[in-house]
Enzyme design. Sequence first.
Site, PDB file in Angstrom:
ATOM      1  N   THR A 132       6.116  67.113  20.546  1.00  0.00           N
ATOM      2  CA  THR A 132       6.774  67.587  21.762  1.00  0.00           C
ATOM      3  C   THR A 132       7.949  66.693  22.148  1.00  0.00           C
ATOM      4  OG1 THR A 132       6.442  67.700  24.167  1.00  0.00           O
ATOM      5  CG2 THR A 132       4.893  66.362  22.963  1.00  0.00           C
ATOM      6  N   ASP A 133       8.912  67.271  22.851  1.00  0.00           N
ATOM      7  CA  ASP A 133      10.037  66.460  23.349  1.00  0.00           C
ATOM      8  C   ASP A 133       9.576  65.470  24.416  1.00  0.00           C
ATOM      9  OD1 ASP A 133       9.566  68.243  25.444  1.00  0.00           O
ATOM     10  OD2 ASP A 133      11.632  68.954  25.601  1.00  0.00           O
ATOM     11  N   GLU A 134       8.353  65.685  24.937  1.00  0.00           N
ATOM     12  CA  GLU A 134       7.875  64.806  26.013  1.00  0.00           C
ATOM     13  C   GLU A 134       7.656  63.373  25.529  1.00  0.00           C
ATOM     14  OE1 GLU A 134       5.026  66.505  28.733  1.00  0.00           O
ATOM     15  OE2 GLU A 134       5.682  68.528  28.243  1.00  0.00           O
ATOM     16  N   TYR A 156      -0.761  62.578  28.475  1.00  0.00           N
ATOM     17  CA  TYR A 156      -0.538  63.595  27.430  1.00  0.00           C
ATOM     18  C   TYR A 156       0.564  63.160  26.465  1.00  0.00           C
ATOM     19  CZ  TYR A 156       1.694  67.676  25.289  1.00  0.00           C
ATOM     20  OH  TYR A 156       2.281  68.526  24.392  1.00  0.00           O
ATOM     21  N   LYS A 212       0.451  62.159  22.405  1.00  0.00           N
ATOM     22  CA  LYS A 212       1.238  62.848  21.366  1.00  0.00           C
ATOM     23  C   LYS A 212       2.145  61.853  20.637  1.00  0.00           C
ATOM     24  CE  LYS A 212       1.448  66.753  20.578  1.00  0.00           C
ATOM     25  NZ  LYS A 212       0.659  67.577  19.630  1.00  0.00           N
TER      26      LYS A 212
HETATM   27  P1  NAD Z   1      -2.901  75.245  23.932  1.00  0.00           P
HETATM   28  O1  NAD Z   1      -3.552  74.307  24.890  1.00  0.00           O
HETATM   29  O2  NAD Z   1      -2.561  76.627  24.364  1.00  0.00           O
HETATM   30  O3  NAD Z   1      -3.810  75.390  22.616  1.00  0.00           O
HETATM   31  C1  NAD Z   1      -4.449  74.315  22.019  1.00  0.00           C
HETATM   32  C2  NAD Z   1      -5.490  74.845  21.043  1.00  0.00           C
HETATM   33  O4  NAD Z   1      -6.106  73.720  20.378  1.00  0.00           O
HETATM   34  C3  NAD Z   1      -6.632  75.623  21.721  1.00  0.00           C
HETATM   35  O5  NAD Z   1      -6.912  76.785  20.987  1.00  0.00           O
HETATM   36  C4  NAD Z   1      -7.813  74.660  21.665  1.00  0.00           C
HETATM   37  O6  NAD Z   1      -9.077  75.313  21.575  1.00  0.00           O
HETATM   38  C5  NAD Z   1      -7.508  73.888  20.384  1.00  0.00           C
HETATM   39  N1  NAD Z   1      -8.138  72.552  20.362  1.00  0.00           N
HETATM   40  C6  NAD Z   1      -8.111  71.621  21.360  1.00  0.00           C
HETATM   41  N2  NAD Z   1      -8.822  70.545  20.985  1.00  0.00           N
HETATM   42  C7  NAD Z   1      -9.281  70.781  19.728  1.00  0.00           C
HETATM   43  C8  NAD Z   1     -10.044  70.033  18.797  1.00  0.00           C
HETATM   44  N3  NAD Z   1     -10.502  68.813  19.115  1.00  0.00           N
HETATM   45  N4  NAD Z   1     -10.323  70.578  17.597  1.00  0.00           N
HETATM   46  C9  NAD Z   1      -9.865  71.818  17.284  1.00  0.00           C
HETATM   47  N5  NAD Z   1      -9.148  72.579  18.126  1.00  0.00           N
HETATM   48  C10 NAD Z   1      -8.853  72.061  19.322  1.00  0.00           C
HETATM   49  O7  NAD Z   1      -1.611  74.469  23.416  1.00  0.00           O
HETATM   50  P2  NAD Z   1      -0.182  75.028  22.961  1.00  0.00           P
HETATM   51  O8  NAD Z   1       0.674  75.171  24.157  1.00  0.00           O
HETATM   52  O9  NAD Z   1      -0.390  76.199  22.067  1.00  0.00           O
HETATM   53  O10 NAD Z   1       0.365  73.790  22.126  1.00  0.00           O
HETATM   54  C11 NAD Z   1       0.120  73.696  20.731  1.00  0.00           C
HETATM   55  C12 NAD Z   1       0.747  72.410  20.217  1.00  0.00           C
HETATM   56  O11 NAD Z   1       2.146  72.426  20.470  1.00  0.00           O
HETATM   57  C13 NAD Z   1       0.203  71.150  20.874  1.00  0.00           C
HETATM   58  O12 NAD Z   1       0.071  70.149  19.888  1.00  0.00           O
HETATM   59  C14 NAD Z   1       1.278  70.771  21.876  1.00  0.00           C
HETATM   60  O13 NAD Z   1       1.311  69.372  22.090  1.00  0.00           O
HETATM   61  C15 NAD Z   1       2.528  71.248  21.169  1.00  0.00           C
HETATM   62  N6  NAD Z   1       3.674  71.639  22.025  1.00  0.00           N
HETATM   63  C16 NAD Z   1       3.496  72.523  23.038  1.00  0.00           C
HETATM   64  C17 NAD Z   1       4.600  72.929  23.812  1.00  0.00           C
HETATM   65  C18 NAD Z   1       4.455  73.944  24.911  1.00  0.00           C
HETATM   66  O14 NAD Z   1       5.418  74.212  25.634  1.00  0.00           O
HETATM   67  N7  NAD Z   1       3.288  74.583  25.106  1.00  0.00           N
HETATM   68  C19 NAD Z   1       5.871  72.413  23.532  1.00  0.00           C
HETATM   69  C20 NAD Z   1       6.017  71.495  22.473  1.00  0.00           C
HETATM   70  C21 NAD Z   1       4.904  71.136  21.720  1.00  0.00           C
HETATM   71  P1  TYD Z   2       4.193  72.831  32.635  1.00  0.00           P
HETATM   72  O1  TYD Z   2       4.196  74.293  32.310  1.00  0.00           O
HETATM   73  O2  TYD Z   2       2.904  72.191  33.021  1.00  0.00           O
HETATM   74  O3  TYD Z   2       4.868  72.090  31.391  1.00  0.00           O
HETATM   75  P2  TYD Z   2       5.296  70.527  31.231  1.00  0.00           P
HETATM   76  O4  TYD Z   2       4.764  69.743  32.357  1.00  0.00           O
HETATM   77  O5  TYD Z   2       4.622  70.160  29.942  1.00  0.00           O
HETATM   78  O6  TYD Z   2       6.783  70.543  31.152  1.00  0.00           O
HETATM   79  O7  TYD Z   2       5.216  72.567  33.818  1.00  0.00           O
HETATM   80  C1  TYD Z   2       6.585  72.895  33.699  1.00  0.00           C
HETATM   81  C2  TYD Z   2       7.287  72.405  34.944  1.00  0.00           C
HETATM   82  O8  TYD Z   2       6.810  73.153  36.068  1.00  0.00           O
HETATM   83  C3  TYD Z   2       6.996  70.940  35.259  1.00  0.00           C
HETATM   84  O9  TYD Z   2       8.175  70.335  35.782  1.00  0.00           O
HETATM   85  C4  TYD Z   2       5.934  70.998  36.341  1.00  0.00           C
HETATM   86  C5  TYD Z   2       6.255  72.297  37.079  1.00  0.00           C
HETATM   87  N1  TYD Z   2       5.081  73.000  37.651  1.00  0.00           N
HETATM   88  C6  TYD Z   2       5.109  73.376  39.014  1.00  0.00           C
HETATM   89  O10 TYD Z   2       6.087  73.150  39.742  1.00  0.00           O
HETATM   90  N2  TYD Z   2       4.007  74.014  39.500  1.00  0.00           N
HETATM   91  C7  TYD Z   2       2.911  74.269  38.762  1.00  0.00           C
HETATM   92  O11 TYD Z   2       1.909  74.836  39.291  1.00  0.00           O
HETATM   93  C8  TYD Z   2       2.917  73.890  37.380  1.00  0.00           C
HETATM   94  C9  TYD Z   2       1.728  74.161  36.496  1.00  0.00           C
HETATM   95  C10 TYD Z   2       4.026  73.262  36.869  1.00  0.00           C
END
Ligand code: NAD
Ligand code: TYD
Length: 336
Positions: free
Chosen positions: A124-126, A152, A156
Amino acid sequence: MTIIVTGGAGFIGANYIFYHLNQHPEDRIICIDKLTYAGNLSTLAPVMEKENFRFVKADICDRTAMEKVFSEEKPDAVINFAAESHVDRSIEDPSIFLQTNIIGTSVLMDCCRKDGLRFHQVSTDEVYGDLPLDRPDMLFTEETPIHTSSPYSSSKASADLLCSAYHRTYGLPVTISRCSNNYGPYQFPEKLIPLMVINALNGKPLPVYGEGLNVRDWLYVEDHCRAIDLILRNGRIGEVYNVGGHNEMRNIDIVKLIVKELGKGEITFVTDRKGHDLRYAIDPTKIKNELGWEPETKFADGIKKTISWYLEHKDWWEEIISGEYEKYYERMYGER
Ligand code: NAD
Ligand code: TYD
């Protein structure tokens, strides 16, 4: 190719499986997922009966279970999506984030190590921390130092460091992608966009943290999936690729857009997140120049598609918001 996809019952992993099987029907995918609160087997219904797909319910931290799947399936590559992914939950309790995101990643790479299997880490970019709001010229490049803010992002970043260490020490063929915020179908309703859509539909207030001025760089999930597929096939081993679409938006503007699209929703400003990152913004020059990747979905179209998806898939999210999520929501936002 036979590919292990971890975390495939979650948001991006599931979208990736659909994308991959559609693009490469000759490949076989084994999805490993623990089915935490964020994983939903019903999401994978469209592929469950396919001959070239197998679902295994297991924890990536469980070494014995992982070794068993690897020896049964003899995969060519692993894409690790499995993670605890929500910043607010990591602030409540970091421990499971360290376990899954760090230990789990190392267990998977140990399984790959014996046969030198290709390993892609979805990061992630985070991991870069945040950027100032008043410096639009500043973007995250692959050279930006890691400087995390939340448990988090720290977990990562730790996994990323382990990936680089496995590459350097054991010669494991690793790549890492660091993507900006994704949105699209099947995103768990604790995240900003689905939370706001569902609350607006249910007549609940839309809780914006602080003044809503924090900025995120949004990418439609399918564009992220395409980037990962390209990196897996053509990426340079040992490299990091940033993925993002030059689409920075303030939270308040996203929420207002959702209210406008739905024609309803009452915004309420709530206590800010602890340590809230101000701004994320990706410089995607490297992946564009090396792999020819560019985002295809414009935000204006992607957000409409996403809102329509939630309108058409009430069954999917109604089931989710009546489970563990209800207690989480009450802890976070008070009574609904
Ligand atoms: P999500 O929370 O929707 O899904 C995570 C999945 O992993 C779930 O199905 C969960 O059951 C499974 N999981 C959790 N712990 C586990 C374990 N110990 N063993 C096996 N499975 C397990 O997450 P997401 O938003 O789909 O993100 C997927 C990946 O992409 C993550 O690694 C996250 O850090 C990365 N990512 C997410 C975003 C975003 O905007 N959502 C952006 C950049 C990177
Ligand atoms: P989020 O979807 O949790 O992603 P991330 O924190 O990983 O970027 O949140 C996106 C942005 O929205 C973040 O700046 C936090 C804000 N946010 C709210 O303002 N209200 C909310 O209820 C949530 C879940 C997020």
